[in-house]
Write an enzyme that holds these catalytic residues in place. Sequence first.
Site, PDB file in Angstrom:
ATOM      1  N   ASN A 110       0.830  -1.199   0.000  1.00  0.00           N
ATOM      2  CA  ASN A 110       0.000   0.000   0.000  1.00  0.00           C
ATOM      3  C   ASN A 110       0.875   1.265   0.000  1.00  0.00           C
ATOM      4  OD1 ASN A 110      -2.348   1.692   0.154  1.00  0.00           O
ATOM      5  ND2 ASN A 110      -3.432  -0.076   0.978  1.00  0.00           N
ATOM      6  N   ARG A 111       0.299   2.405   0.361  1.00  0.00           N
ATOM      7  CA  ARG A 111       0.993   3.666   0.110  1.00  0.00           C
ATOM      8  C   ARG A 111       1.730   4.238   1.313  1.00  0.00           C
ATOM      9  NH1 ARG A 111      -3.259   3.084  -3.113  1.00  0.00           N
ATOM     10  NH2 ARG A 111      -2.997   3.672  -5.303  1.00  0.00           N
ATOM     11  N   HIS A 136       3.266  -0.103  -2.877  1.00  0.00           N
ATOM     12  CA  HIS A 136       3.608  -1.531  -2.974  1.00  0.00           C
ATOM     13  C   HIS A 136       5.106  -1.814  -3.106  1.00  0.00           C
ATOM     14  CE1 HIS A 136      -0.542  -2.271  -2.850  1.00  0.00           C
ATOM     15  NE2 HIS A 136      -0.832  -2.324  -4.132  1.00  0.00           N
ATOM     16  N   HIS A 208      -1.570  -9.848  -3.553  1.00  0.00           N
ATOM     17  CA  HIS A 208      -2.441  -8.983  -4.370  1.00  0.00           C
ATOM     18  C   HIS A 208      -3.272  -9.793  -5.378  1.00  0.00           C
ATOM     19  CE1 HIS A 208      -3.744  -5.298  -6.243  1.00  0.00           C
ATOM     20  NE2 HIS A 208      -2.934  -4.567  -5.504  1.00  0.00           N
ATOM     21  N   GLU A 339      -6.877  -7.441   0.211  1.00  0.00           N
ATOM     22  CA  GLU A 339      -5.478  -7.464   0.643  1.00  0.00           C
ATOM     23  C   GLU A 339      -5.416  -7.299   2.156  1.00  0.00           C
ATOM     24  OE1 GLU A 339      -3.496  -4.393  -1.915  1.00  0.00           O
ATOM     25  OE2 GLU A 339      -5.349  -4.584  -3.025  1.00  0.00           O
TER      26      GLU A 339
HETATM   27  C1  GLA Z   1      -3.717  -1.464  -4.846  1.00  0.00           C
HETATM   28  C2  GLA Z   1      -3.965  -0.019  -4.736  1.00  0.00           C
HETATM   29  C3  GLA Z   1      -4.725   0.459  -5.913  1.00  0.00           C
HETATM   30  C4  GLA Z   1      -4.045   0.083  -7.200  1.00  0.00           C
HETATM   31  C5  GLA Z   1      -3.773  -1.388  -7.231  1.00  0.00           C
HETATM   32  C6  GLA Z   1      -2.976  -1.770  -8.426  1.00  0.00           C
HETATM   33  O1  GLA Z   1      -4.829  -2.213  -4.555  1.00  0.00           O
HETATM   34  O2  GLA Z   1      -4.608   0.347  -3.548  1.00  0.00           O
HETATM   35  O3  GLA Z   1      -4.873   1.831  -5.853  1.00  0.00           O
HETATM   36  O4  GLA Z   1      -2.837   0.763  -7.289  1.00  0.00           O
HETATM   37  O5  GLA Z   1      -3.101  -1.794  -6.082  1.00  0.00           O
HETATM   38  O6  GLA Z   1      -3.449  -1.238  -9.614  1.00  0.00           O
END
Ligand code: GLA
Length: 374
Positions: A110-111, A136, A208, A339
């Site tokens: 995630n971010r 990721h 994922h 996820e």
């Molecule tokens: C995750 C992110 C999404 C997107 C997908 C891949 O789930 O939260 O925003 O980036 O991966 O496309």
Amino acid sequence: MKKNLVANLMNVVFLSIFLFACSLGTSKQAISIVQQNVGTYEGKSVTEYTLTNAAGMQVGIINYGGILTKIITQAKDGSYGDVLTGYEKFDGYLQKGNPYFGALIGRYANRLAKGTYTIEGIEYKAALNNNGQSLHGGLKGFDKVLWEATVLPGDSSIQLIYLSKDGEEGYPGNLKVEVVYTLTANNAIKIQYTASTDKTTVINLTNHAYFNLSAGKSPTIYDHILQIKASKFTPVDTVLIPTGALVDVKGTPMDFTSPKKIGLDLDKVVGGYDHNWVLNKADGLQEIANVYEPNSGRYLTVATTEPGLQFYSGNFLDGTLTGTKKGIVYNKHYALTLETQHFPDSPNQHGFPSTILKPGETYHQTTVYSFSTK
Ligand code: GLA
């Protein structure tokens, strides 16, 4: 009399030994593993391990990215179908824009806001790859590396090991990661992650996999019925970084506390579902979500040890991926991901559960995806 008693006792002993031997025999034959070379990456061979259980469920795993390449399960009419997105050939996974299909994600799933975080007073910068944020694991996360694969004794598990070097993608510490995938006799895939480091670091590992339980029969997941056992979620800003708040799902489109069709409120969520739910759970492995696809009758339950769940409704799928399985066009909302993870941007959000791993500690996460029909 005495003789009879002894004879009977002997019979019971022999029968027990026989039954025990049979049970060993069947458990050995219960899962078969076939290995196949599917290509090369960075000069090394890529192997697909296909695990099949006695019920005919099949799971494919490759050592590139630890990717789950297929999950073939039975529908209620007895037919088998692949519920995972993916490609016909290994090369498909190498295409630009492959959206992490089936892959292991790390070092930080995630971010991370602006890729920047501070540990013990030192600022680190993780590689930026998503709207000025790190997503990721950065440019070359755990989804794009070769793992060392071993078939574990017992023949139902594949162990994957990866050593992420100190400084890789901007993360401190040599991190040794082990992931064990197990296919069980009762149609579950268990994923067990462990990791250790030699410097304090951050860690958030997940898988994922994208599911469409119709196995290609339905072009969207609108009719999939989802339940998430979470009464709160973490709202995000325009670049999908959490604001830090935990907000009640009640009365919002985010409410999946009772099973609900995904299509029902999807258009009320700007951009679609791509959020982290704060799971209602205590410590330990617990069932936290389930999905039902009424036409096939397939039912998936998800259990995890993690505090959060990112439910993503495949909003960025746009039909442009090539070499897809059976040429299926993966358009927007074709599949969903569930996820299991720690919350996004936790290193910068002091109200969120910690994702710090220190030398001497062991990181653990277990997630189980179980398939059945009803
Ligand atoms: C995750 C992110 C999404 C997107 C997908 C891949 O789930 O939260 O925003 O980036 O991966 O496309």
